[in-house]
Design an enzyme around this catalytic site. Structure first.
Site, PDB file in Angstrom:
ATOM      1  N   ASP A 100      29.624 -10.559 -35.535  1.00 46.56           N
ATOM      2  CA  ASP A 100      28.629 -11.360 -35.650  1.00 46.56           C
ATOM      3  C   ASP A 100      28.831 -12.800 -35.313  1.00 46.56           C
ATOM      4  OD1 ASP A 100      26.633  -9.278 -35.925  1.00 46.56           O
ATOM      5  OD2 ASP A 100      26.853  -9.460 -38.176  1.00 46.56           O
ATOM      6  N   HIS A 110      19.665  -7.855 -42.705  1.00 46.94           N
ATOM      7  CA  HIS A 110      18.833  -8.580 -41.847  1.00 46.94           C
ATOM      8  C   HIS A 110      17.351  -8.251 -41.973  1.00 46.94           C
ATOM      9  CE1 HIS A 110      21.610  -9.900 -38.772  1.00 46.94           C
ATOM     10  NE2 HIS A 110      22.317  -9.197 -39.110  1.00 46.94           N
ATOM     11  N   TYR A 139      16.394 -16.302 -25.615  1.00 45.64           N
ATOM     12  CA  TYR A 139      15.634 -16.372 -26.717  1.00 45.64           C
ATOM     13  C   TYR A 139      16.379 -16.444 -27.956  1.00 45.64           C
ATOM     14  CZ  TYR A 139      11.793 -15.605 -29.986  1.00 45.64           C
ATOM     15  OH  TYR A 139      10.819 -16.013 -31.214  1.00 45.64           O
ATOM     16  N   GLU A 154      16.957  12.430   9.383  1.00 37.18           N
ATOM     17  CA  GLU A 154      15.948  11.874   8.273  1.00 37.18           C
ATOM     18  C   GLU A 154      14.683  11.572   9.139  1.00 37.18           C
ATOM     19  OE1 GLU A 154      17.573   8.575   6.258  1.00 37.18           O
ATOM     20  OE2 GLU A 154      18.798   9.929   5.058  1.00 37.18           O
ATOM     21  N   GLN A 160       4.654 -15.531 -27.166  1.00 36.26           N
ATOM     22  CA  GLN A 160       4.207 -16.406 -26.330  1.00 36.26           C
ATOM     23  C   GLN A 160       5.553 -17.115 -25.574  1.00 36.26           C
ATOM     24  OE1 GLN A 160       3.689 -16.216 -29.525  1.00 36.26           O
ATOM     25  NE2 GLN A 160       3.930 -18.080 -30.576  1.00 36.26           N
ATOM     26  N   GLU A 165      24.202   0.650 -32.483  1.00 38.30           N
ATOM     27  CA  GLU A 165      24.412  -0.674 -31.886  1.00 38.30           C
ATOM     28  C   GLU A 165      25.921  -1.147 -32.565  1.00 38.30           C
ATOM     29  OE1 GLU A 165      22.363  -5.282 -32.866  1.00 38.30           O
ATOM     30  OE2 GLU A 165      22.008  -3.705 -34.062  1.00 38.30           O
ATOM     31  N   HIS A 166      26.009  -0.991 -33.496  1.00 38.33           N
ATOM     32  CA  HIS A 166      27.335  -1.383 -34.175  1.00 38.33           C
ATOM     33  C   HIS A 166      28.144   0.125 -34.813  1.00 38.33           C
ATOM     34  CE1 HIS A 166      24.958  -5.002 -35.142  1.00 38.33           C
ATOM     35  NE2 HIS A 166      25.822  -5.588 -34.719  1.00 38.33           N
ATOM     36  N   THR A 212      18.366  -3.612 -36.129  1.00 37.87           N
ATOM     37  CA  THR A 212      19.474  -3.689 -36.191  1.00 37.87           C
ATOM     38  C   THR A 212      20.225  -2.483 -36.686  1.00 37.87           C
ATOM     39  OG1 THR A 212      21.722  -4.986 -36.603  1.00 37.87           O
ATOM     40  CG2 THR A 212      19.961  -5.046 -38.339  1.00 37.87           C
ATOM     41  N   ASN A 260      12.176  -9.659 -32.747  1.00 39.85           N
ATOM     42  CA  ASN A 260      11.261  -8.303 -33.225  1.00 39.85           C
ATOM     43  C   ASN A 260      10.609  -7.665 -32.410  1.00 39.85           C
ATOM     44  OD1 ASN A 260       8.738  -9.944 -32.317  1.00 39.85           O
ATOM     45  ND2 ASN A 260       8.548 -10.790 -34.625  1.00 39.85           N
ATOM     46  N   HIS A 309      16.433   4.023  13.769  1.00 40.45           N
ATOM     47  CA  HIS A 309      17.505   3.309  12.985  1.00 40.45           C
ATOM     48  C   HIS A 309      18.690   3.612  13.835  1.00 40.45           C
ATOM     49  CE1 HIS A 309      15.080   3.330   9.499  1.00 40.45           C
ATOM     50  NE2 HIS A 309      16.094   3.080   8.462  1.00 40.45           N
ATOM     51  N   GLN A 318      24.295  -5.148 -42.826  1.00 44.30           N
ATOM     52  CA  GLN A 318      23.378  -4.966 -41.850  1.00 44.30           C
ATOM     53  C   GLN A 318      21.916  -4.810 -42.526  1.00 44.30           C
ATOM     54  OE1 GLN A 318      23.999  -5.493 -38.502  1.00 44.30           O
ATOM     55  NE2 GLN A 318      25.685  -6.157 -39.495  1.00 44.30           N
TER      56      GLN A 318
END
Length: 445
Positions: A376, A276, A135, A430, A199, A342-343, A251, A228, A435, A273
């Site tokens: 980036d 964004h 995506y 067990e 979707q 994140e960064h 971000t 998002n 087994h 940043q």
């Protein structure tokens, strides 16, 4: 005349002894209400699962303001987009892809065989996911770099089938942005969908019998890529139906800096940043009050000159951004580890040694000439990274995202005999005697 209101609020942690939990709670963070978004997108996801392309068209018309004529982008549109791409942008994309490919190629994982005992081996095979859905968002900015960051590691991993989805754009006749299409064509991606938002995630996860061109869409096995809060919510809903990389939030950048840092550099990186999204987080952690003041002065100069001044201003003044004052770099390290950005930039004396002590970050940028914006686009690293503190348990997108480890066990009779006592003893302990019997039966000559 009163002094102007600072862009960044200040959190003073000097001389405070906080537990890890208290420290985490004290730090600025964007509020990302994924659960509320789940309520909003559940009907969309369920409708796409039930009605396929018709539901996608309805959702696109409602949320994107356009009903694409083609959910599957025709091949001629991909060819045209690449042919019409600005040569300078093409060269930049080729350079970016080459750098990411160089890094990712070194991260490919060979099969590893361990001889546990003579005649008994366990091999770790690394097998690529067969079909993935990538995506690429298309909201406030066009992000062809995200095509590179998603596609290249999947290709290096050996993924057999790649499907890429990006929102339809009204101004381009319901197709994704031409630069996105051109990046897909440049990297050899031929299955591209003009679908965005929740979707898109649902369509990738459930597939459809007919996309309106007489051809169906096979569901994928894994969905990756940023988006998002509604994309994050849709990923949460389809997890289990398909694999996902992460639920990405707004971000973030954190900068650990001392008095040696250049305030103009620090301010520019915080702004980069904030550009964004109004929810983007820009956090400075420093033991230097003087640096904090100098950075604020630089923000007062640089923000008004920025193209996206309003968005940047809102992000910097938001509750998710701020300056955190600490006693020293040791306390600063505790703060950035609790934050798990994140960064994370390290702009201190002996930055490499400081960076080596960090345990929680999506990516670490070391020194005054390694800004986040390099990562980036053109560092060779990946920019699809964990947000919201999730770096404490997960990492960024890479070749490993698209690989599955499968153990292959091969024991001969003698090796099994050597393991028999331990295995059958544990089976009895067990309460699972069948087994053990499945091993014993092989020695009833």
């Amino acid at each position: 005349m009163p002094a102007p209101t600072p862009f960044l609020s200040t959190i003073d942690l000097r001389s405070r002894q906080l537990t890890a939990a208290e420290l985490t709670a004290a730090l600025p963070r964007a509020e990302l209400d994924v659960e509320s978004a789940v309520v909003a997108v559940r009907p969309v996801v369920e409708d796409v699962a039930a009605r396929g392309a018709a539901a996608v068209g309805d959702a696109s018309e409602k949320f994107d303001g356009v009903r694409p004529e083609h959910l599957r982008v025709p091949q001629e549109e991909l060819v045209r987009a690449l042919a019409e791409l600005d040569p300078e942008i093409r060269a930049a994309l080729e350079d970016s892809a080459a750098r990411v490919r160089a890094v990712d190629s070194a991260q490919s994982r060979p099969d590893e065989t361990v001889e546990v005992v003579p005649g008994g081996t366990v091999t770790q095979r690394w097998v690529p996911v067969r079909r993935v859905g990538l995506y690429v968002p298309g909201g406030r900015a066009v992000l062809p770099s995200s095509v590179v960051m998603n596609v290249v590691p999947a290709q290096i991993a050996g993924v057999e089938q790649i499907v890429l989805a990006s929102p339809p754009q009204k101004e381009f006749g319901g197709l994704p942005h031409p630069t996105i299409l051109a990046a897909c064509a440049l990297l050899g991606v031929t299955e591209v969908l003009a679908v965005g938002g929740a979707q898109a995630i649902a369509l990738l996860a459930y597939g459809a019998e007919d996309l309106g061109d007489g051809r169906g869409l096979e569901a994928v096995d894994l969905v990756t890529g940023p988006g998002n809060v509604y994309v994050a919510a849709a990923k949460r809903l389809v997890r289990g139906q398909v694999g996902i990389d992460a639920e990405a939030g707004p971000t973030e950048i954190a900068i650990l800096a001392d008095a040696t840092a250049d305030p103009a550099f620090v301010a520019a990186d915080l702004i980069s940043q904030a550009e964004h999204d109004p929810l983007a987080a820009s956090v400075l952690v420093t033991d230097s009050v003087d640096l904090a003041g100098a950075v604020e002065a630089e923000l007062a100069i640089q923000v008004p000159a920025a193209t996206h001044q309003e968005r940047i201003d809102e992000a910097l003044r938001g509750q998710q951004s701020g300056v955190v004052l600490v006693d020293d770099i040791a306390q600063g390290l505790a703060v950035v580890d609790a934050y798990g950005a994140e960064h994370l930039e390290i702009q201190t004396a002996d930055a490499a040694a400081v960076a080596a002590q960090v345990t929680n970050a999506g990516a670490i940028f070391v020194g005054s000439h390694s800004p986040v914006s390099l990562g980036d686009y053109a560092a060779g690293s990946n920019h699809v990274l964990p947000t919201g503190g999730t770096s404490r348990f997960t990492g960024g997108l890479g070749v490993q995202t698209f690989l599955r480890g499968i153990h292959v066990v091969h024991y001969d009779r003698g090796a099994l005999q050597g393991a028999r006592a331990a295995a059958t003893t544990l089976a009895r302990a067990e309460g699972l005697p069948a087994h053990g019997a499945a091993i014993d039966i092989r020695f009833t000559d």
